[in-house]
Design a protein around this motif. Structure first.
Motif, PDB file in Angstrom:
ATOM      1  N   ARG A  70       0.869  -1.222  -0.131  1.00  0.00           N
ATOM      2  CA  ARG A  70       0.141  -0.075   0.031  1.00  0.00           C
ATOM      3  C   ARG A  70       0.760   1.184  -0.052  1.00  0.00           C
ATOM      4  O   ARG A  70       0.413   2.174   0.156  1.00  0.00           O
ATOM      5  N   ARG A  71       2.173   1.154  -0.216  1.00  0.00           N
ATOM      6  CA  ARG A  71       3.034   2.256  -0.312  1.00  0.00           C
ATOM      7  C   ARG A  71       2.901   3.042   1.005  1.00  0.00           C
ATOM      8  O   ARG A  71       2.798   4.084   0.921  1.00  0.00           O
ATOM      9  N   PHE A  72       2.804   2.510   2.169  1.00  0.00           N
ATOM     10  CA  PHE A  72       3.011   3.267   3.411  1.00  0.00           C
ATOM     11  C   PHE A  72       4.351   4.126   3.491  1.00  0.00           C
ATOM     12  O   PHE A  72       5.656   3.843   3.125  1.00  0.00           O
ATOM     13  N   ARG A  73       4.197   5.352   3.754  1.00  0.00           N
ATOM     14  CA  ARG A  73       5.459   6.210   3.589  1.00  0.00           C
ATOM     15  C   ARG A  73       4.840   7.579   4.806  1.00  0.00           C
ATOM     16  O   ARG A  73       3.820   7.701   4.709  1.00  0.00           O
ATOM     17  N   ILE A  74       6.036   7.954   5.162  1.00  0.00           N
ATOM     18  CA  ILE A  74       5.788   9.152   6.038  1.00  0.00           C
ATOM     19  C   ILE A  74       6.229  10.526   5.462  1.00  0.00           C
ATOM     20  O   ILE A  74       7.222  10.532   4.739  1.00  0.00           O
ATOM     21  N   VAL A  75       5.462  11.424   5.622  1.00  0.00           N
ATOM     22  CA  VAL A  75       5.659  12.663   4.966  1.00  0.00           C
ATOM     23  C   VAL A  75       5.767  13.710   6.044  1.00  0.00           C
ATOM     24  O   VAL A  75       4.926  13.985   6.817  1.00  0.00           O
ATOM     25  N   SER A  76       7.081  14.422   6.205  1.00  0.00           N
ATOM     26  CA  SER A  76       7.039  15.358   7.173  1.00  0.00           C
ATOM     27  C   SER A  76       6.961  16.725   6.969  1.00  0.00           C
ATOM     28  O   SER A  76       6.944  17.138   5.714  1.00  0.00           O
ATOM     29  N   GLY A  77       6.638  17.542   7.826  1.00  0.00           N
ATOM     30  CA  GLY A  77       6.139  18.774   7.680  1.00  0.00           C
ATOM     31  C   GLY A  77       7.504  19.585   7.747  1.00  0.00           C
ATOM     32  O   GLY A  77       7.269  20.935   7.597  1.00  0.00           O
ATOM     33  N   THR A  78       8.558  19.051   8.053  1.00  0.00           N
ATOM     34  CA  THR A  78       9.960  19.826   8.117  1.00  0.00           C
ATOM     35  C   THR A  78      10.637  19.477   6.721  1.00  0.00           C
ATOM     36  O   THR A  78      10.298  18.599   6.279  1.00  0.00           O
ATOM     37  N   LYS A  79      11.608  20.176   6.561  1.00  0.00           N
ATOM     38  CA  LYS A  79      12.607  20.046   5.550  1.00  0.00           C
ATOM     39  C   LYS A  79      13.210  18.961   5.765  1.00  0.00           C
ATOM     40  O   LYS A  79      13.671  18.246   4.710  1.00  0.00           O
ATOM     41  N   LYS A  80      13.704  18.513   7.053  1.00  0.00           N
ATOM     42  CA  LYS A  80      14.361  17.194   7.391  1.00  0.00           C
ATOM     43  C   LYS A  80      13.602  16.194   7.509  1.00  0.00           C
ATOM     44  O   LYS A  80      12.448  16.491   8.146  1.00  0.00           O
ATOM     45  N   GLN A  81      13.782  15.202   7.115  1.00  0.00           N
ATOM     46  CA  GLN A  81      13.107  13.806   7.744  1.00  0.00           C
ATOM     47  C   GLN A  81      13.786  13.207   9.063  1.00  0.00           C
ATOM     48  O   GLN A  81      14.720  12.264   9.024  1.00  0.00           O
ATOM     49  N   GLU A  96      17.405  11.112  12.089  1.00  0.00           N
ATOM     50  CA  GLU A  96      18.314  11.997  11.914  1.00  0.00           C
ATOM     51  C   GLU A  96      18.298  12.567  13.335  1.00  0.00           C
ATOM     52  O   GLU A  96      17.134  12.854  13.777  1.00  0.00           O
ATOM     53  N   ARG A  97      19.440  13.343  13.946  1.00  0.00           N
ATOM     54  CA  ARG A  97      19.505  13.776  15.119  1.00  0.00           C
ATOM     55  C   ARG A  97      18.507  14.968  15.070  1.00  0.00           C
ATOM     56  O   ARG A  97      18.550  15.888  14.208  1.00  0.00           O
ATOM     57  N   ILE A  98      17.872  15.078  16.340  1.00  0.00           N
ATOM     58  CA  ILE A  98      16.976  16.261  16.703  1.00  0.00           C
ATOM     59  C   ILE A  98      17.518  17.246  17.611  1.00  0.00           C
ATOM     60  O   ILE A  98      17.810  16.676  18.582  1.00  0.00           O
ATOM     61  N   SER A 107      11.564  28.178  22.493  1.00  0.00           N
ATOM     62  CA  SER A 107       9.934  27.913  22.853  1.00  0.00           C
ATOM     63  C   SER A 107       9.735  26.820  23.702  1.00  0.00           C
ATOM     64  O   SER A 107      10.506  25.847  23.790  1.00  0.00           O
ATOM     65  N   LEU A 108       8.801  26.994  24.757  1.00  0.00           N
ATOM     66  CA  LEU A 108       8.604  26.059  25.695  1.00  0.00           C
ATOM     67  C   LEU A 108       7.900  24.738  25.076  1.00  0.00           C
ATOM     68  O   LEU A 108       8.342  23.660  25.575  1.00  0.00           O
ATOM     69  N   SER A 109       7.234  24.616  24.267  1.00  0.00           N
ATOM     70  CA  SER A 109       6.845  23.303  23.586  1.00  0.00           C
ATOM     71  C   SER A 109       7.308  23.534  22.261  1.00  0.00           C
ATOM     72  O   SER A 109       7.471  24.426  21.353  1.00  0.00           O
ATOM     73  N   CYS A 110       7.734  22.110  21.965  1.00  0.00           N
ATOM     74  CA  CYS A 110       8.617  22.056  20.672  1.00  0.00           C
ATOM     75  C   CYS A 110       7.740  20.759  20.037  1.00  0.00           C
ATOM     76  O   CYS A 110       7.986  19.683  20.721  1.00  0.00           O
ATOM     77  N   SER A 111       7.244  20.870  18.851  1.00  0.00           N
ATOM     78  CA  SER A 111       6.784  19.955  18.239  1.00  0.00           C
ATOM     79  C   SER A 111       6.836  20.019  16.551  1.00  0.00           C
ATOM     80  O   SER A 111       6.686  21.085  16.373  1.00  0.00           O
ATOM     81  N   PHE A 112       6.721  18.943  15.906  1.00  0.00           N
ATOM     82  CA  PHE A 112       6.415  19.099  14.489  1.00  0.00           C
ATOM     83  C   PHE A 112       5.604  17.991  13.986  1.00  0.00           C
ATOM     84  O   PHE A 112       5.355  16.857  14.816  1.00  0.00           O
ATOM     85  N   HIS A 113       4.814  17.929  12.925  1.00  0.00           N
ATOM     86  CA  HIS A 113       3.869  17.057  12.674  1.00  0.00           C
ATOM     87  C   HIS A 113       4.060  16.274  11.367  1.00  0.00           C
ATOM     88  O   HIS A 113       4.973  16.703  10.727  1.00  0.00           O
ATOM     89  N   LEU A 114       3.681  14.876  11.381  1.00  0.00           N
ATOM     90  CA  LEU A 114       3.930  14.012  10.088  1.00  0.00           C
ATOM     91  C   LEU A 114       2.391  13.532   9.329  1.00  0.00           C
ATOM     92  O   LEU A 114       1.565  13.740  10.275  1.00  0.00           O
ATOM     93  N   GLN A 115       2.512  13.423   8.262  1.00  0.00           N
ATOM     94  CA  GLN A 115       1.661  12.947   7.609  1.00  0.00           C
ATOM     95  C   GLN A 115       1.737  11.532   7.277  1.00  0.00           C
ATOM     96  O   GLN A 115       3.018  11.159   6.425  1.00  0.00           O
ATOM     97  N   VAL A 116       1.040  10.508   7.763  1.00  0.00           N
ATOM     98  CA  VAL A 116       1.109   9.259   7.042  1.00  0.00           C
ATOM     99  C   VAL A 116       0.188   8.887   5.818  1.00  0.00           C
ATOM    100  O   VAL A 116      -1.020   9.288   5.875  1.00  0.00           O
ATOM    101  N   VAL A 117       0.994   8.415   4.849  1.00  0.00           N
ATOM    102  CA  VAL A 117       0.186   8.277   3.496  1.00  0.00           C
ATOM    103  C   VAL A 117       0.061   6.772   3.200  1.00  0.00           C
ATOM    104  O   VAL A 117       1.210   6.261   3.236  1.00  0.00           O
TER     105      VAL A 117
END
Length: 908
Positions: A70-81, A96-98, A107-117
């Motif tokens: 089903r071509r499971f893949r992760i799409v990152s909202g940032t420029k780095k994967q 990759e090291r974060i 910033s007190l809160s740090c997050s980024f979102h991913l999209q699973v396709v």
């Protein structure tokens, strides 16, 4: 790639108890979110590559066996994967090291979102990644030494701001407190800013006495709250100054202003004002940043030391910092000056200054031209760093392309096909994607997505012509190129690569592959042999063009090959062939008239058309005025009557040439002997050779025929001897057989006439069948008369089959002589009637039996002619003359085999 789970957990075990509490609290929040349907993972920063994050396939309830399909893949909202998934076990691991400080700054809160396709069917999931801070940064002072001037007149309780330490970590890992080395004059008062950061002030506890101690040195230590804790130090050098008892005073200790982002450099933010009751230099005030001002503030703003104006120095960006705190101090120029401080709070106003950003998180190109509508081509995310309406983005693509944009959720789109594609019509699409925000004026970004259409083998090769016709001259060189066929395939790549081949087939019983071959790459057709027009006039082959697609497609074309004749065969003399080096001879009666047919030269040419058309010429002659030869027929005739002074022996050299270019020829010599009368016996013809065009089966037929004729003749001789030995002849009524069974009866006076008939007539064939056979009723079998009528240029035989004449025995009772006679197919004609040298017609043959008043009939029981035919005119020539006995009343014909050749039809 498998995640390195033990290493990641080992790293976490080395953290202090306070970090464990935060981590387990994050895990609790994760499970709480998973239950509520929101997938969220929390991981600490600085994890190594492969560190375990979570089993995303299990959390989403997906089947591990279908992830790849089903071509499971992760799409990152940032420029780095930063994270990746292992499709074998569904584990989400660090790719990759974060660095939290690099990603989210302070910033007190740090997050980024991913999209699973997931495709087939298309499913999209949103995953939030919370990055937890790790105490990996120590507090740091801007200087290693800090100089502080304090007037000796300073009263106890006086406060002196100290340079703040900077800690890039946040939360509990950030700066927690300051520590001051032990001394008897000062202590630290630690205060908290509005953003939660700490700063320290040095408070005078006991009065200073410059005369007792003019300088003091202390060590200031900044300690963070991490486990284990980190710290940084700076040395404080205090110089005790002489008294200046009045300090400057600001109009207010706290200022609040607004500043539009992207304000030009040099823009005045605020003008501060401080006053000093002293006079002279002690009242001259200078302004500067206090030690509480962060480095970033110093980079963005400047303070005029004379006027107190705060101006813009750097780029004010709302998206980076929405508020700035500026700490300014005022200090007079007097001795032992004391600095006073104020705080300026700058609020940044947002402007629509950021273009929407389009990120192609996943592009599936090229796409096959047979892809069904709804195939996902690309996953697109858009971002706008502005806020409010300035950050709302809408996307669109042109309407004339067979693609559509589907919005999955906010700021995420999928580009799918909405119609079938055709690579042969359009090989690639440049789709312009326009992202436009809602600001005023709106800003937009255009991005071109190149979608290439990959080829499918859906087109068969097409030949440029429906069929090919090739004219090839015979005697070509083997291996020569005779023609080329060309096919085109609108597909591309391997699907358009064509190979040519000749389909299997037979040509005259031989495989077509022994005649021609084709170059599989360019379609050139080559002859594998030298063709002979006389053996093969034309043939047909089928060439196939097949592409290299899967499955391969092919098409056929017919190639008609015609072999053109060349003049490569010289004429061949088939009559009057020299025997053992001796020229053939003919006899000519001296009494013949002009135009008498002496003989006829026959030749053949294996070529066709004009190359086989023959002409006859007389090259040499003993007396050129006596004989001539017909140009087209080869007939040798007398030009005038012979006289006594003419030689008795003439030698003629005849040239036979064809009409080809250049012409080919053959010559033959013939000896003509002038005699007073024709000899009684026919000349010996010697060994007669068969035409080279007869097959080997014909030889077998001749042997069998020769044996049968010889046996028949032997029986006839025995019967003849028996009849002559009888003393008396029985009556016709008592006899079962005719009076003469196999002999000829004629009068001597008729012999010369009959001989002249045969010599002067061009009657070619007369044959009686079954001459020695007797039917069951006692009558002789029927006698057949054949006539061959041919023209010199005729390409086929005109064969006349005459009505048979049955031998009849009749007895004339009223005739005084009662002569028995036998009527056969041959009777003598009047000499004058046959002197015109033409063929006897059936009427003449009928009148022949009524000519003589002597009632003597010429009866041929057995008569044979040997005829040969050329392939050009198919003319027969007389080869055998009747032989008469000396008594003049009976004649016999020696059994000979005969040849009835038909070169065109191959029959007898």
């Amino acid at each position: 790639m498998s995640p390195k789970t033990p290493q990641s957990f080992g790293a976490m075990k080395r953290l202090s108890g306070k970090w464990h509490v935060v981590y387990y609290l994050a895990l609790f929040m994760y499970f709480l979110d998973a239950v509520s349907g929101q997938i969220r993972y929390s991981i600490p920063e600085e994890l190594e590559h492969g560190a375990f994050v979570g089993n995303i396939a299990e959390d989403l309830g997906l089947d591990l066996d279908k992830l790849s399909a089903r071509r499971f893949r992760i799409v990152s909202g940032t420029k780095k994967q930063y994270v990746e998934v292992n499709l074998e076990n569904g584990v989400l691991f660090v790719n990759e090291r974060i660095d939290r400080e690099e990603l989210c700054e302070q910033s007190l809160s740090c997050s980024f979102h991913l999209q699973v396709v997931i495709e087939n069917p298309l499913e999209l999931y949103r995953v939030e990644m919370d990055i937890l801070d790790v105490n990996d940064n120590s507090p740091n002072f801007p200087w290693t030494e800090f100089n502080l001037d304090i007037s000796e007149s300073s009263a106890p309780g006086s406060r002196f701001p100290l340079e703040s330490a900077q800690d890039l970590d946040v939360g509990s890992n950030s700066l927690r407190t300051y520590l001051l080395s032990v001394n008897e004059h000062f202590f630290l008062d630690i205060q908290t800013r509005s953003d939660g950061s700490k700063f320290a002030e040095l408070v005078l506890q006991n009065p200073l006495d410059r005369e007792q101690q003019s300088a003091h040195q202390m060590v200031l230590t900044a300690v963070d709250g991490g486990a284990p804790e980190r710290s940084g130090t700076v040395q404080i050098d205090i110089t005790v100054l002489d008294a200046n008892d009045n300090a400057p005073v600001f109009d207010q200790s706290f200022y609040r202003v607004r500043l539009a982002e992207n304000a030009p450099k040099g823009t005045v933010v605020i003008k501060l004002n401080a006053s000093d009751l002293d006079e002279g230099s002690n009242a001259d005030i200078t302004y500067s940043f206090s030690g509480h001002a962060p480095i970033k503030v110093r980079q963005l703003f400047s303070v005029d030391s004379e006027t107190g104006e705060i101006k813009v120095k750097g780029v004010i960006d709302y998206e980076k910092t929405r508020m700035h705190e500026i700490y300014v101090q005022a200090k007079d120029k007097g001795p032992s000056a004391v600095a006073v401080h104020c705080k300026v709070l700058v609020s940044v106003l947002d402007k629509n200054d950021n273009l929407p950003e389009v990120i192609l998180t996943s592009v599936s190109t090229p796409v096959q031209e047979d892809a069904p509508p709804g195939t996902v081509i690309a996953v697109i995310s858009v971002m706008d760093k502005d806020s409010g309406e300035n950050g709302n983005v809408d996307c669109e693509i042109p309407h004339h392309v067979p693609f559509q944009l589907h919005s999955s959720f906010k700021n995420y789109y999928t580009l799918v096909t909405c119609d079938f594609l055709d690579r042969e019509a359009v090989a690639e699409y440049n789709i312009t994607l326009t992202a436009r925000d809602m600001g005023s004026p709106p800003l937009f970004t255009r991005k071109t997505i190149l979608v290439q259409v990959s080829d499918v083998n859906d087109n068969t090769p097409n030949f440029k012509q429906p069929s090919y016709t090739v004219y090839l001259t015979e005697n070509n060189a083997p291996g020569a190129s005779i023609c080329a066929v060309t096919a085109l395939d609108p597909d591309s790549g391997q699907n358009a690569y064509l190979s040519y081949s000749v389909l299997e087939g037979d040509i005259h019983g031989m495989p077509v592959s022994t005649y021609v071959s084709v170059n599989s790459d360019n379609g050139n057709i080559y002859a594998l042999r030298s063709f002979d027009h006389e053996q093969l006039k034309n043939f047909q082959i089928t060439v196939q063009a097949q592409d290299a697609g899967f499955p391969p497609l092919s098409s056929n074309v017919t190639v008609n090959i015609f072999i053109l004749d060349q003049n490569d065969n010289a004429p061949v003399i088939v009559s009057h062939v020299p025997q053992n080096g001796t020229a053939p001879s003919e006899t000519v009666p001296r009494s013949v008239d002009a135009g008498y047919l002496v003989t006829k030269i026959s030749a053949e040419d294996a070529d066709a058309g004009q190359n086989s058309r023959l002409f006859y010429e007389m090259l040499q002659a003993t007396d050129p005025s006596l004989f001539s030869i017909a140009l087209y027929t080869g007939e040798i005739r007398t030009i005038r009557q012979l006289v006594e002074k003419d030689p008795t022996r003439h030698r003629l050299v005849i040239l036979v040439k064809d009409n080809g270019q250049p012409p080919l020829s053959a010559t033959v010599s013939i000896i003509l002997s002038v005699v007073d009368s024709l000899p009684d016996s026919p000349p010996d013809l010697g060994d007669l050779s068969l035409s080279p065009h007869h097959s080997t089966n014909f030889t077998l037929y001749l042997i069998v025929s020769l044996g049968a004729v010889s046996f028949t003749f032997l029986v006839a001789i025995i019967v003849l001897v028996a009849v002559r030995g009888l003393k008396g002849r029985p009556s016709n009524k008592e006899s079962k057989f005719p009076p003469i069974s196999c002999c000829c009866c004629c009068s001597r006076s008729e012999i010369s006439t009959t001989t002249e008939v045969f010599k002067k007539s061009n009657l070619n064939v007369r044959m009686s069948t079954g001459a020695s056979e007797v039917n069951s009723n006692g009558a002789l079998p029927q006698v057949y008369c054949y006539k061959m009528c041919l023209t010199p240029e005729s390409s086929k035989s005109d064969f006349m089959f005459l009505k048979p004449c049955s031998p009849v025995m009749s007895v004339q009772q009223n005739n005084a002589k009662s002569t028995d006679y036998l009527t056969s197919g041959w009777s003598a004609l009047d000499h004058n009637e046959l002197s015109n040298k033409r063929a006897a017609t059936p009427n003449e043959l009928t009148q022949l039996g009524k000519h003589s008043h002597t009632h003597l009939n010429l009866h041929f029981c057995y008569f044979s002619y040997l005829s040969r035919y050329s392939s050009a005119n198919m003319e027969g020539t007389l080869s055998r003359q009747p032989k008469f006995d000396s008594d003049g009343f009976s004649c016999s014909v020696a059994p000979q085999y005969w040849t009835w050749g038909n070169h065109m039809n191959g029959g007898w």
